[in-house]
Design an enzyme around this catalytic site. Structure first.
Site, PDB file in Angstrom:
ATOM      1  N   ALA A   1       1.027  -1.017  -0.035  1.00 27.16           N
ATOM      2  CA  ALA A   1      -0.164   0.312  -0.344  1.00 27.16           C
ATOM      3  C   ALA A   1       0.979   1.224   0.377  1.00 27.16           C
ATOM      4  CB  ALA A   1      -0.939   0.260   1.445  1.00 27.16           C
TER       5      ALA A   1
ATOM      6  N   GLY B   1       0.202  -4.553   0.279  1.00 33.84           N
ATOM      7  CA  GLY B   1      -0.742  -5.249  -0.134  1.00 33.84           C
ATOM      8  C   GLY B   1      -0.935  -5.776  -1.292  1.00 33.84           C
TER       9      GLY B   1
ATOM     10  N   GLU C   1      -0.887  -8.913  -0.960  1.00 34.02           N
ATOM     11  CA  GLU C   1      -2.186  -9.994  -0.958  1.00 34.02           C
ATOM     12  C   GLU C   1      -3.144  -9.505  -2.299  1.00 34.02           C
ATOM     13  OE1 GLU C   1      -2.169  -6.382   2.160  1.00 34.02           O
ATOM     14  OE2 GLU C   1      -3.684  -7.270   3.450  1.00 34.02           O
TER      15      GLU C   1
ATOM     16  N   GLU D   1       3.820  -5.679   7.163  1.00 31.97           N
ATOM     17  CA  GLU D   1       3.335  -4.505   7.545  1.00 31.97           C
ATOM     18  C   GLU D   1       3.351  -4.297   9.679  1.00 31.97           C
ATOM     19  OE1 GLU D   1       1.606  -6.769   5.914  1.00 31.97           O
ATOM     20  OE2 GLU D   1       0.226  -5.909   4.165  1.00 31.97           O
TER      21      GLU D   1
END
Ligand code: 3HC
Ligand code: NAI
Length: 709
Positions: A63, A107, A110, A130
């Site tokens: 992200a 992300g 993911e 993270e």
């Protein structure tokens, strides 16, 4: 599709490429671009399957971390909004193959796990880092990863965040195939094969075989929790990450995602996450030096030399060899040379024994180190790092010699921890080429170099030092020249207060215990024992003539040294040690020395709280840090924060001393400093900068914004 995501065709396979340099973060527009591409390709009857790939040097590295600050500041919706997009990918009727090179982190992984299949080049890394930012995966990583790799692997990856190389990810079931050669061509062929099979695409959310054994899950979760307790003292995110993985084993997928979102928000809005995100950007910010052009020409460093092969010189030499740079290793006698080289060999052999280096790599690195007793070949060196004893006269003698035996364009760096770099430079005919490279012990392990610019150090030498730090896998932090520079000058105040507190009535274990609980790697007195109390003792003697009269000085450390208690190396210091065991043991003899010293100095002993211990030691750091900032010795508060985290064991989850002060509130810190000044005198005179920021409702982070170039 958009500038950030492009859709092209390779025959009947759609190729969706993310173009968001430098690391293809999922910035606004990227998820939407992927969604639009998938939807367009799904509608296109000529398309049978899809490949999702990163343009440039990497797949998606996660992200966009900058966006988290906007969420916590209330400028952006706290719901990530990524799940519906990932659901569209996963529910697509045509097979989607994710092609990974570089890093698929956070992300990125993911998104990859929402695709039906994953292929990767062997050098790729996958991970859920993270927790290093104080959060947990927030785009179903904690739900999809256990389904692919099982609970043990998922909990480890989500709680500790270490990257997993592609071959291991293949073994774990995270990726399906390694592609040697052209990744895109291999991925397209793989997608075509899956499309031709006629089978419906495989959805990760539907897979349950790796999480269906309740007994195995419980065992793995218990092991993960025990590991978190051991390795992640004080940290919130690793605990929450394991809770989220547990949810994958107990709840249906959609409910698991809801649980993950709840835990994610707990973490995101915590002080820990804000601090760790500050640290992530801080590590990158310190590399940027205001006033030095980005395109400043660098001095090529192809060969190095180190003078002095003791504790520090040996470690510095290893740094060069580890980076593939040949290095001359100079000592004064064959015996010292053999001893220094012996320690280097022992250090490498220990790393080989732990499986972190191969014997071949060790041999290659040793081959780069050339032990010498003379300066004969120093003309070959592009940089020389001096690490002889901490004595000005000796340093000047060595630099005068180096001036003669090296090329005029060579950089001359000193590893001095306290001495005046300008004075050292004055022994040469080229002060512009002289700079301080203050490494931390053990120099081959500690990830920081305090780069000390002399008044005359040239921009090229400074910029090369910063770039070299990165090449040596360190973080270079540029500071100005003053006694103790930034790190040790502040540390002096911190340790001074720790000793005063002992004299005033706190026990040694209480002082170290309070700071350890706060999150420091070690308490200040235990650090003294580790580093050697004699080092400071010698420095105090060298500088005694500079100390103003009538100012209180800590007395006990000198007395310990007078009695031969130098710390761990002599089996006794603030604590005693049952060597070779280095566990500190409380020593009543020291308590007696402290009590006698206090009585002689007329200090009334009293009960001292943990709160006072923290305020006295930490605010001493902050007050001195503020003075250092105002003097321009540190460029920004973030430089101090990074130096303290990387060099002094300050807990990253507190963001460094200056960030910590911001979180406490500068007004509160300032008021306490004023109170201490009343109680303890001029050593606590508040820094004018601290006063100014505190009384105008500002923070050190605000101060840093004024320094942005
Ligand atoms: N978001 C925003 N910016 C990022 C970023 C990210 N995820 N990752 C890197 N950057 C920026 C850096 O700040 C740097 O910017 P700068 O040039 O202005 O200083 C630039 O990209 C290049 O980064 P590095 O200097 O770190 O480049 P390297 O090649 O040395 O390293 C990397 C590349 C290994 C990808 C490293 O940048 C990295 O580890 N990035 C962070 C990865 C990460 O933590 N991902 C998880 C994010 S959280 C998440 O995904 C939540 C999800 O679960 C919802
Ligand atoms: P050390 O005592 O372990 O090693 C110094 C070495 O220099 C000795 O092996 C000695 O033989 C050698 N030497 C002396 N004169 C020499 C000469 N003319 N030519 C070649 N070699 C010579 O000392 P240490 O701890 O490695 O410290 C070295 C420098 O690093 C000092 O300036 C110190 O302040 C600094 N430093 C030390 C740290 C520590 O934790 N030990 C941390 C950071 C910096």
């Amino acid at each position: 599709m958009s500038d950030l995501v492009s859709l092209t065709k390779d025959g009947d396979i759609a190729v969706i490429t993310i173009n968001n340099p430098p690391v293809n973060a999922m910035s606004p527009g990227v998820p939407e671009g992927i969604l639009a591409s998938v939807q367009a390709a799904e509608k296109d009857s000529a398309i049978k399957g899809m490949v999702l790939i990163g343009g440039g040097r990497t797949f998606i590295a996660g992200a966009d971390i900058k966006e988290f600050g906007k969420i916590t500041a209330g400028q952006k919706d706290r719901k990530l909004g990524i799940h519906p997009i990932l659901a569209v990918i996963e529910n697509c009727a045509k097979p989607i193959v994710c092609a990974i090179h570089g890093t698929a982190f956070g992300g990125g992984l993911e998104t990859a796990m929402a695709c039906h299949y994953r292929v990767a080049v062997p050098s790729a890394l996958v991970g859920q880092p993270e927790c290093k930012l104080g959060i947990i995966p927030g785009a179903a990583g904690t739900q999809r990863l256990p389904r692919l790799a099982g609970v043990a692997v998922a909990a480890e990856m989500c709680a500790f965040g270490d990257p997993v190389p592609a071959p291991k990810a293949l073994e774990a079931g995270i990726i399906d195939k390694l592609i040697e050669g052209d990744l895109l061509a291999g991925a397209v062929a793989f997608a075509r094969e899956k499309a031709a099979s006629g089978k419906p695409p495989r959805k990760t959310c539907d897979q349950t075989d790796k999480i269906s054994n309740a007994q195995e899950n419980e065992t793995a979760l218990a092991a993960a929790r025990a590991n978190v307790k051991k390795r992640s003292r004080n940290l919130l995110a690793p605990r929450k990450a394991v809770d989220a993985v547990e949810a994958a084993t107990k709840l249906p997928f959609e409910q698991g995602i809801a649980k993950e979102a709840e835990l994610f928000n707990d973490c995101l809005f915590s002080d820990q996450s804000k601090a760790l995100i500050h640290v992530f950007f801080g590590e990158r910010a310190v590399a940027k030096v205001p006033g030095i052009a980005k395109d400043q020409a660098l001095i090529p460093i192809k060969r190095a030399a180190v003078v002095g092969g003791g504790t520090m010189g040996g470690g510095i030499t290893m740094n060069y060899a580890n980076a593939g740079i040949p290095v001359l290793f100079k000592e004064i006698s064959q015996e010292a040379l053999d001893r220094g080289l012996g320690i280097i060999k022992k250090n490498y052999a220990a790393t080989v024994a732990k499986g972190r280096l191969t014997q071949k790599q060790m041999d290659e690195r040793l081959a780069l180190i050339e032990p010498v007793l003379s300066f004969d070949r120093f003309k070959e060196a592009d940089i020389v790092t001096e690490a002889v004893f901490e004595e000005m006269a000796l340093k000047k003698k060595v630099f005068a010699e180096l001036d003669k035996v090296t090329r005029p364009d060579a950089i001359l760096a000193s590893n001095t921890s306290t001495l005046n770099v300008n004075e050292i430079a004055s022994a040469t005919s080229r002060p512009a080429q002289v700079i301080g490279h203050h490494y931390f012990s053990p120099a081959n392990v500690m990830r920081v170099i305090e780069v000390v610019r002399g008044d005359k150090s040239s921009d090229a030498v400074i910029a090369t030092s910063m770039a070299l730090s990165k090449k040596l896998s360190k973080v270079g932090i540029l500071v100005g020249n003053c006694r103790g520079f930034v790190g040790n000058r502040m540390f002096h105040c911190y340790q001074r207060e720790a000793q005063f507190l002992a004299e005033e009535g706190a026990t040694i274990e209480q002082i170290d215990g309070a700071l350890y609980e706060f999150g420091m790697a070690m308490g200040p007195l235990a650090v003294g024992d580790l580093a050697g109390l004699d080092v400071g003792w010698r420095i105090r003697k060298e500088y005694k003539h500079l100390e103003p009269a009538g100012i209180r000085q800590p007395e006990v450390a000198d007395q310990l040294c007078e009695q031969g208690r130098y710390g761990q190396k002599t089996g006794a210091g603030w604590y005693k040690y049952d060597l070779p065991n280095r566990t500190p043991i409380a020593d009543p003899a020291v308590q007696k020395i402290i009590e006698e010293t206090a009585a002689k100095a007329g200090i009334k002993r009293r009960t001292i709280s943990s709160e006072e211990i923290l305020e006295r030691t930490l605010y001493a750091l902050v007050n001195e840090g503020a003075t250092i900032l105002a003097e321009g010795i540190a460029l920004r508060a973030v430089d101090i924060d990074m130096l303290y985290i990387l060099g002094y064991g300050f807990p990253a989850f507190r963001g460094g001393p200056m960030w910590y002060a911001d979180t406490v509130g500068l007004k509160k810190v300032y008021d306490k400093v004023c109170e201490f000044e009343k109680q303890h005198g001029s050593l606590w005179e508040p820094s004018p900068l601290l006063k100014e920021l505190a009384t105008s409702g500002k923070t050190f982070a605000d101060f840093d914004k004024t320094k942005e170039s």
